[in-house]
Design a protein around this motif. Structure first.
Motif, PDB file in Angstrom:
ATOM      1  N   GLN A  56       0.834  -1.191   0.000  1.00  0.00           N
ATOM      2  CA  GLN A  56       0.000   0.000   0.000  1.00  0.00           C
ATOM      3  C   GLN A  56       0.873   1.246   0.000  1.00  0.00           C
ATOM      4  O   GLN A  56       1.956   1.269   0.602  1.00  0.00           O
ATOM      5  CB  GLN A  56      -0.899   0.043   1.231  1.00  0.00           C
ATOM      6  N   THR A  57       0.383   2.276  -0.676  1.00  0.00           N
ATOM      7  CA  THR A  57       1.008   3.595  -0.622  1.00  0.00           C
ATOM      8  C   THR A  57      -0.049   4.596  -0.176  1.00  0.00           C
ATOM      9  O   THR A  57      -1.133   4.662  -0.752  1.00  0.00           O
ATOM     10  CB  THR A  57       1.568   4.007  -1.992  1.00  0.00           C
ATOM     11  N   PHE A  58       0.263   5.363   0.861  1.00  0.00           N
ATOM     12  CA  PHE A  58      -0.692   6.289   1.444  1.00  0.00           C
ATOM     13  C   PHE A  58      -0.374   7.718   1.032  1.00  0.00           C
ATOM     14  O   PHE A  58       0.745   8.044   0.627  1.00  0.00           O
ATOM     15  CB  PHE A  58      -0.641   6.194   2.976  1.00  0.00           C
ATOM     16  N   ASP A  59      -1.371   8.578   1.150  1.00  0.00           N
ATOM     17  CA  ASP A  59      -1.131  10.004   0.970  1.00  0.00           C
ATOM     18  C   ASP A  59      -0.211  10.502   2.078  1.00  0.00           C
ATOM     19  O   ASP A  59      -0.268  10.032   3.215  1.00  0.00           O
ATOM     20  CB  ASP A  59      -2.455  10.779   1.025  1.00  0.00           C
ATOM     21  N   MET A  60       0.625  11.457   1.737  1.00  0.00           N
ATOM     22  CA  MET A  60       1.528  12.022   2.729  1.00  0.00           C
ATOM     23  C   MET A  60       0.748  12.825   3.770  1.00  0.00           C
ATOM     24  O   MET A  60      -0.249  13.483   3.449  1.00  0.00           O
ATOM     25  CB  MET A  60       2.554  12.926   2.053  1.00  0.00           C
TER      26      MET A  60
END
Length: 322
Positions: free
Chosen positions: A268-272
């Motif tokens: 998963q990649t999340f918003d900063m």
């Protein structure tokens, strides 16, 4: 809206002001305290707060509802005790203290005064770490067996300050600057530590700081761990928890990998997230009584106790009990 005072306006104090002033709906700074007000007069005017060199006067100001300390480490405990005596909620930059006894003194002062005490571990608020905490707490990994953690960066190359390299202010190499964030993460994810074995390997003295920190960890629950930090090298953050049924890994502020037995890795990649803004907003919620600060008093003490043991182990070359 909590009206707060900021004490200390070096690089990090300014970062804290920039994170919330005119942006947050929960906290704003109305007073600032520094030793030499003229040096930061323009910054204070830009952000619309008053300056002085009188901490006692700020603590006595009824308009100030909370205090944030971004001061040298050795000053923290006395300042926290003074703020608690004035019945002001406190957020103190990490490390809260340099010894367990001092951490307990700060925690006790705030508890007796009935005010919340928060510590500035902004890495707790990274999206990747929030997800790692959620997954570990869910039990999906099974019994927690091991953790590996690394926080390395080149801040010492670009933001050197002599006081930050003083053994009295910053023992343990990079432990006070970055490594203590890892200790907090380990305490939060696995629990209190029982024993540590630490090594500090200096390569070049200040101002061109080059050293490595390596620490073996043993937790009260018999889990194990490894903690590392390198100065200077490009920014890197990793916290990887291993359980009997799988592992979960936070990489940097926004990447997360879950590996479960018999399944493909889930990435998963999340918003900063602006972690400083999140930290200060959480403190405002605690000061207003809306929600407890996510780092408990027990975790504050456990983290500093482990930090102190790590420094002792570095100095003796032997394992140290926490």
């Amino acid at each position: 809206m909590i009206n707060a005072a900021i004490v200390g306006l070096g690089r990090w104090g300014k970062n804290m002001v920039n994170a919330v002033q005119g942006k947050s709906e929960r906290l704003r700074f109305i007073r600032g305290v520094v030793r030499h007000p003229e040096a930061v007069r323009d910054f204070a005017e830009q952000h619309d707060f008053e300056l002085s060199s009188d901490l006692a006067g700020v603590l006595a100001d009824p308009a100030v509802q909370a205090v944030v300390f971004a001061t040298p480490h050795s000053l923290h405990v006395e300042q926290i005790v003074a703020a608690a005596a004035a019945r002001k909620p406190v957020l103190c930059e990490k490390p809260l203290a340099l010894t367990r006894a001092d951490a307990e003194r700060a925690v006790t002062a705030c508890k007796k005064a009935g005010v919340p005490l928060a510590v500035g571990h902004d890495k707790r608020f990274m999206a990747s770490m929030l997800e790692l905490q959620r997954v570990v707490a869910s039990g999906v990994l099974g019994e927690i067996l091991h953790i590996e953690a690394n926080s390395s960066n080149e801040v010492s190359r670009v933001a050197y300050s002599a006081w930050r390299e003083s053994p009295a202010e910053s023992p343990g190499g990079s432990m006070t600057a970055t490594g203590v964030h890892l200790v907090d993460a380990c305490v939060n994810l696995v629990g209190p530590l029982r024993r540590v074995q630490a090594q500090l390997m200096p390569r070049r003295p200040p101002p061109d700081v080059r050293d490595t920190v390596s620490v073996l960890l043993e937790f009260d629950n018999r889990a194990t761990g490894v903690l590392c930090s390198v100065r200077p090298t490009p920014y890197f953050w990793r916290a990887h928890v291993f359980g009997a049924n799988g592992s979960a890994e936070a990489i940097g502020p926004d990447e997360f990998v879950l590996r479960l037995s018999g399944a493909k890795p889930q990435r998963q990649t999340f918003d900063m997230i602006d972690t400083l803004r999140s930290e200060l907003d959480a403190f405002a919620d605690a000061a207003a009584g809306r929600a407890p600060y996510p780092i408990t008093p027990a975790q504050i003490v456990d983290t500093i106790a482990a930090f102190e043991a790590i420094v002792n182990s570095m100095n003796t070359g032997a394992p140290a009990l926490v």
